[in-house]
Design an enzyme around this catalytic site. Sequence first.
Site, PDB file in Angstrom:
ATOM      1  N   LYS A 116       0.855  -1.183   0.000  1.00  0.00           N
ATOM      2  CA  LYS A 116       0.000   0.000   0.000  1.00  0.00           C
ATOM      3  C   LYS A 116       0.893   1.236   0.000  1.00  0.00           C
ATOM      4  O   LYS A 116       1.962   1.244   0.615  1.00  0.00           O
ATOM      5  CB  LYS A 116      -0.898  -0.040   1.241  1.00  0.00           C
TER       6      LYS A 116
ATOM      7  N   SER B 218      -9.625   1.710   3.019  1.00  0.00           N
ATOM      8  CA  SER B 218      -8.753   2.532   2.194  1.00  0.00           C
ATOM      9  C   SER B 218      -7.715   1.720   1.427  1.00  0.00           C
ATOM     10  O   SER B 218      -7.036   2.245   0.551  1.00  0.00           O
ATOM     11  CB  SER B 218      -8.019   3.535   3.093  1.00  0.00           C
TER      12      SER B 218
ATOM     13  N   SER C 291     -10.209  -0.924   7.101  1.00  0.00           N
ATOM     14  CA  SER C 291      -9.601  -0.643   5.800  1.00  0.00           C
ATOM     15  C   SER C 291      -8.851  -1.795   5.164  1.00  0.00           C
ATOM     16  O   SER C 291      -8.407  -1.682   4.029  1.00  0.00           O
ATOM     17  CB  SER C 291      -8.671   0.568   5.914  1.00  0.00           C
TER      18      SER C 291
END
Length: 483
Positions: free
Chosen positions: A72, A147, A171
């Site tokens: 990420k 996210s 997330s």
Amino acid sequence: MYGLTITQLHEMLKNKEIDIKAYYEQLFNDSQKVQQRLNAFVTITKEEALAKLDGFEFDENNWLSGIPFVAKDNYSTLGIKTTASSRMLEHYVPIYNAHVIDLLNEKKCIMIGKASMDELAMGGTNKSALTGPVGNPYDASRIAGGSSGGSAAIVGSGLVPFALGSDTGDSIRKPAGYCGVIGFKPTWGRISRYGVIPYASSLDHVGAFTRTVEDMAIVIEAMSGRDDRDMTSSTRPVEAYYDHLTSDIQDKKMAVIKNIYDQISNSEIKENFDHMIDLYRKMGCTVDFVEYDETLLKAMLPTYTIIANSEATSNHACLDGVKYGTRVEAATPDEVMIASRTNGFGAHIKRRFILGNLALATQNQEKMFRKAQRVRRLIVEELNRIYDQYDLILGPTAGHVAAKINEEETDRLTDEYLILENHLVLGNFAGTPSLTLPCGFVDGMPIGINIMGKLFEEQTVLNAAYALEKELGLKNKYAKGEA
């Protein structure tokens, strides 16, 4: 070459069934196709990855040797752009690695790219990224969730066996459910957060996505342990999660929070969840419905909103165009900060910072921030009351499949939204290990079940997921078609 797991790829490399350089050349060709369809990458690190293959020596005693992964884009990576999908950081190149990146490098993992995310990890759709929305691998017109949507989508496409995510409210687990993969955040402090661009420090968890429980056990074990640069990381010894995997869970006691279950309005999702309960009972587990104080359940979202945005406001005060962040020139230092932050942040980030500053203002701290902290304690105490009698808590990951990217937001004032769509934050309030596992499909889209355990009982959660994965036959599923 799509759909290879860590264990499969390891055996193929060990038996010299594939040439590692040829495999990576094909992997990068495939990554371009995935990017065109899903828009899930911020950066593809082909040059850096291929450079690591020069003189590469495979270690057959190391499960992760030569295994590709994606991080990420809030994980600091030495010499590689790390944007957190925000205009404010679009040119930021760290001078150090996050702790877990160092650990994976030591294991001879090879990072092939940085994945898109909601800006600064604030959001649940992955529609707010600087590079645009991320598509779901099962239907690119739908969201991947946020996210950590980019990481979930890439693993769900079958491109790589694992990816890193971060989880502040749900997330990792929500996008895992939407994309049909496994998402796991272990106990807060089990994995160092050093070098991970924060959202809310008391809630942030490092975690990962895989397509098998075996792979998850390997990855989490590799990343766990004490790091003196993160004083909140635990000194507890790390268990051998992979070696201790077992599907024998017949003595486990499981709870289902009835107030959450009752909010499931989708009949197919409820029917699927009932089937999961039946399967666990057939495996010899006790599964009971328990009541939770509904006032506290309805307080989860406002409590989270105040704590998370207050901590985010403090954490990101340094992003001002002076200390860090894209600078907009102006006449005075104050004007530089105002112009830089105005230009650098999206509208939803600005709203969160305004709320955070409001809650932290001297005149408001007691009635907003401190009150939210006290309510959080009550929520955790109520959760611990359940853990006094049960080993695990089961719940649906979401009450619906992934929404269309252009779909209007859900009404946030309904009990279904307040309770069902936000209950995963319980694991962040309490810091407990929490895993989402694919458990079926509705309307051609994946759905998931969430398994939450007691502090530092990652093995119990992994074993419960491992047993169910065997029963369901959904191991290593990924999206194979163009959509």
